[in-house]
Every structure is written in structure tokens, then in C-alpha cells.
Design an enzyme around this catalytic site. Structure first.
Site, PDB file in Angstrom:
ATOM      1  N   ARG A  58       1.067  -0.647   0.351  1.00 19.67           N
ATOM      2  CA  ARG A  58       0.164   0.078  -0.175  1.00 19.67           C
ATOM      3  C   ARG A  58       0.762   1.485   0.245  1.00 19.67           C
ATOM      4  O   ARG A  58       0.601   1.926  -0.927  1.00 19.67           O
ATOM      5  CB  ARG A  58      -1.391   0.038   1.478  1.00 19.67           C
ATOM      6  CG  ARG A  58      -2.380  -0.693   0.856  1.00 19.67           C
ATOM      7  CD  ARG A  58      -2.584  -1.159   2.269  1.00 19.67           C
ATOM      8  NE  ARG A  58      -1.477  -2.325   2.777  1.00 19.67           N
ATOM      9  CZ  ARG A  58      -1.479  -3.327   2.361  1.00 19.67           C
ATOM     10  NH1 ARG A  58      -2.597  -4.310   1.867  1.00 19.67           N
ATOM     11  NH2 ARG A  58      -0.637  -4.173   3.209  1.00 19.67           N
ATOM     12  N   THR A  59       2.109   1.687   0.684  1.00 19.36           N
ATOM     13  CA  THR A  59       2.708   2.293   1.352  1.00 19.36           C
ATOM     14  C   THR A  59       3.144   3.219   0.005  1.00 19.36           C
ATOM     15  O   THR A  59       3.446   4.189  -1.156  1.00 19.36           O
ATOM     16  CB  THR A  59       3.125   2.308   2.334  1.00 19.36           C
ATOM     17  OG1 THR A  59       2.818   2.085   3.230  1.00 19.36           O
ATOM     18  CG2 THR A  59       4.097   3.790   2.759  1.00 19.36           C
ATOM     19  N   LYS A  87      26.261  -3.874  -4.473  1.00 26.30           N
ATOM     20  CA  LYS A  87      27.532  -3.348  -3.317  1.00 26.30           C
ATOM     21  C   LYS A  87      28.064  -3.179  -2.402  1.00 26.30           C
ATOM     22  O   LYS A  87      29.151  -3.024  -2.770  1.00 26.30           O
ATOM     23  CB  LYS A  87      27.555  -2.958  -5.257  1.00 26.30           C
ATOM     24  CG  LYS A  87      26.963  -3.477  -6.579  1.00 26.30           C
ATOM     25  CD  LYS A  87      27.888  -2.037  -7.823  1.00 26.30           C
ATOM     26  CE  LYS A  87      26.806  -2.730  -8.925  1.00 26.30           C
ATOM     27  NZ  LYS A  87      26.754  -1.609 -10.275  1.00 26.30           N
ATOM     28  N   ARG A 108      11.410   3.884   2.858  1.00 24.06           N
ATOM     29  CA  ARG A 108      11.366   3.107   4.387  1.00 24.06           C
ATOM     30  C   ARG A 108      12.269   2.294   3.728  1.00 24.06           C
ATOM     31  O   ARG A 108      13.322   1.520   3.541  1.00 24.06           O
ATOM     32  CB  ARG A 108       9.853   2.114   3.207  1.00 24.06           C
ATOM     33  CG  ARG A 108       9.525   0.952   4.238  1.00 24.06           C
ATOM     34  CD  ARG A 108       8.180   0.108   4.221  1.00 24.06           C
ATOM     35  NE  ARG A 108       7.081   0.666   4.549  1.00 24.06           N
ATOM     36  CZ  ARG A 108       6.301   0.713   4.532  1.00 24.06           C
ATOM     37  NH1 ARG A 108       6.371  -0.256   3.724  1.00 24.06           N
ATOM     38  NH2 ARG A 108       5.597   1.231   4.849  1.00 24.06           N
ATOM     39  N   HIS A 136       5.596   5.665  11.152  1.00 26.42           N
ATOM     40  CA  HIS A 136       5.283   5.728  10.166  1.00 26.42           C
ATOM     41  C   HIS A 136       4.017   6.803  10.019  1.00 26.42           C
ATOM     42  O   HIS A 136       3.170   6.848  10.241  1.00 26.42           O
ATOM     43  CB  HIS A 136       3.915   4.260   9.960  1.00 26.42           C
ATOM     44  CG  HIS A 136       4.246   3.666   8.811  1.00 26.42           C
ATOM     45  ND1 HIS A 136       3.905   4.654   7.734  1.00 26.42           N
ATOM     46  CD2 HIS A 136       3.620   2.551   8.077  1.00 26.42           C
ATOM     47  CE1 HIS A 136       3.716   4.569   6.216  1.00 26.42           C
ATOM     48  NE2 HIS A 136       3.723   2.727   6.398  1.00 26.42           N
TER      49      HIS A 136
END
Ligand code: NCD
Length: 309
Positions: A58-59, A87, A108, A136
Site C-alpha cells: 500500500r504505502t 554492492k 522505507r 510511520h
């Protein structure tokens, strides 16, 4: 409230916002309901980068669709293993590279403090889309918006946050946000997953808080029930997770004692904490909540990119 105050601003913690600012954002989100249907070119030529170091449905998708509905474009990764992170590139370097491609970065990350750290390096606004178990903030904004839209107000409500109050970042941000309103909060959880002490300390004095282990006792008293999943991936010791797994579940039998106007929210994903039989009841608002994430994120992008007066 002057919208100019949002231009160029990072969205890292919900605690960086006053009640007046949150109300202003909710108001702008409501204006976006119409814009979302017809589309707009408010952000034409602007680019959003979504950098997701943890799973999301969703986010990430709602930020991307919010940008597209405003005429902007999106780039990014949802799988750090295919980027140069693999890397050994650092978060600071990644951010300093991506700011050359994008006007806003949505991040995130599994580490607490990651969004704040990234914002210190980035010249463009950084939006925290989840920083470990910490916060959040944009989820809390869409949760507030859902309560307001469904109940017509936030003040005066009795609101329960239930589930994993220890590792769940959405409940931390939501508790901070709700403490700016005139509400009574019930925190319902197994004792191992009680609300973090730092959150309790921060909000006490501003709102009444009742901590409970049994949801049965609370159901008849509340207007909003916000359910969360146990955050299995954040347990340092999986044997602790086994002790609490499946320890609570909302079903029709439990809801017999509910007020008529009760609304049930959930940030999703759901695992087993709400029985599917609840989905067809008028209480269930968690799928409507998903749409609200789109309009709230449209408002936020338009504000931080300076496109809203
Ligand atoms: C939440 C999250 O990522 O913190 N999901 C979301 O953004 N809607 C909740 C969760 O994962 O349980």
C-alpha cells in the site's frame, strides 16, 4: 494556516506537526477527493523516488499513484538487492545520488532513525514511509483522515489501539497524533507487546490512557478499534513471537457487544487478527482506509512540492 510552511519540508516524525498543521493536511486531503477522480497536472515535470528497503504494498503503490494522479512521474526500487546497495553503497550516498533524479524521496527502511539520517543528506524533501519499529507518520495521517471521514470528528471519541503496540510503528505515530486531540485512548495488547514506554511518557498529561489486556471489556465503550498485526519480523527472539502469536482475534461473536457506530481500522496487511467474517459488517472500514491513503499522500506531495496554496 499558511501552506508555504510545508514547501520543502521533510516528513519524518508525526511529532514534528502541530494539531493545526494536521488539521490543515486533513482538509487538503478532502479537497483531493475530487482531484483524484478527474486527475490533475499540478505536479507535471516533478519526480518522486521511492526507495523501499523493506516490503510494502500500500504505502509504495499509493505514493506512486498519488504522484501520477497529480501529473508527476515516479522512479525507485522496491527491492534493494537489485540496486547498488547490494554492492555496498551507503544510505547517505544513495540519497545524494537519487536527489539528482527526483524532487522528493519516499524512504522505507528497517532501521530506526534512517529517515532522519537520510533527510540530513538530501537537499530534496524526504518522506518517512516507515523507519523500523519507530514511526510511520503518513499512515497516521491517513488513519486520522479515515476517522474524521467516517465519524465526522476526532474530538470526543473513545479510541482503542490493539495488537503489537511494542514493535508496530503505525501505532506509535498514531498515538502521538491522537494525543493532540480530545480523545480517550485504550491500548490493548498482550503484556509482552505493551505500548512503548517512551510513547506513553510523551503523551501522558495530554490524553487519558487506559492499558488493557482483554479486548472484550473495552469493545462496548469504544467508537474506533484500530487493529494491528504482530510484527513477527521485528522480534529479536522468535520463541517470544511463538508465545504471543494468535493471542487475539476480532470476530463476530466478540463484536456482539459493540456500539452501533463502531468503526474497525487496520493499516494492513492483516494476518489472522481480524476474522474474514467481519469484512462484510458495517464496522469494517479497513479497505476504505486504503483509498484514503491515496488522497492524503496527494495532499502531502502537493504541499511539500509547493503546488498547493
Ligand atoms: C504497516 C507497516 O509497514 O508498518 N503497513 C502499512 O504501511 N500499511 C503495518 C504492518 O506492516 O503491519
Amino acid at each position: 494556516m499558511n501552506a508555504v510552511r510545508f514547501e520543502g519540508r521533510d516528513i519524518i516524525s508525526i511529532r514534528d506537526f502541530t494539531r493545526g498543521e494536521l488539521d490543515y493536511i486533513l482538509n487538503m486531503a478532502s479537497e483531493m477527493e475530487e482531484v483524484a477522480k478527474r486527475g490533475s497536472d499540478m505536479l507535471r515535470g516533478r519526480t518522486l523516488a521511492s526507495l523501499f528497503f523493506e516490503p510494502s504494498t500500500r504505502t509504495r503503490l499509493s505514493f506512486e499513484v498519488a504522484m501520477q494522479k497529480l501529473g508527476g512521474t515516479t522512479i525507485g526500487f522496491a527491492e534493494p538487492d537489485i540496486s547498488s546497495i547490494k554492492k555496498g553503497e551507503t544510505l547517505a550516498d544513495t540519497v545524494r545520488v537519487v536527489e539528482n533524479y527526483a524532487d522528493v524521496i519516499v524512504l522505507r527502511h528497517p532501521l530506526e532513525g534512517a529517515a532522519r539520517f537520510a533527510a540530513e543528506y538530501a537537499r530534496v524533501p524526504v518522506i518517512n514511509a516507515g523507519s523500523g519499529a519507530e514511526e510511520h507518520p503518513t499512515q497516521a495521517m491517513l488513519d486520522l483522515y479515515t476517522i474524521l471521514k467516517e465519524k465526522g470528528r476526532i474530538d470526543g471519541l473513545d479510541i482503542a489501539l490493539m495488537g503489537d503496540l511494542r514493535y508496530g510503528r503505525t501505532v506509535h505515530s498514531l498515538a502521538y497524533a491522537l494525543s493532540l486531540y480530545d480523545v480517550r485512548l485504550y491500548f490493548i495488547s498482550p503484556s509482552m507487546l505493551r505500548m512503548r514506554r517512551e510513547v506513553l511518557d510523551d503523551i501522558k498529561g495530554r490524553v487519558d490512557v487506559v492499558e488493557e489486556e482483554n479486548v472484550e471489556d473495552v469493545i462496548p465503550k469504544i467508537d474506533v478499534l484500530y487493529v494491528t498485526r504482530i510484527q513477527k519480523e521485528r522480534f529479536p527472539d522468535l520463541s517470544d513471537y511463538e508465545k504471543v502469536r494468535g493471542s487475539y482475534r476480532i470476530d463476530l461473536n466478540l463484536l456482539k457487544g459493540a456500539k452501533d457506530g463502531l468503526i474497525i481500522l487496520h493499516p494492513l496487511p492483516r494476518v489472522d487478527e481480524i476474522a474474514p467474517e467481519v469484512d462484510a459488517t458495517p464496522y469494517a472500514k479497513y479497505f476504505k482506509q486504503v483509498w484514503n491513503g491515496v488522497v492524503v499522500r496527494m495532499a502531502l506531495l502537493a504541499l511539500v512540492l509547493g503546488a498547493l496554496e
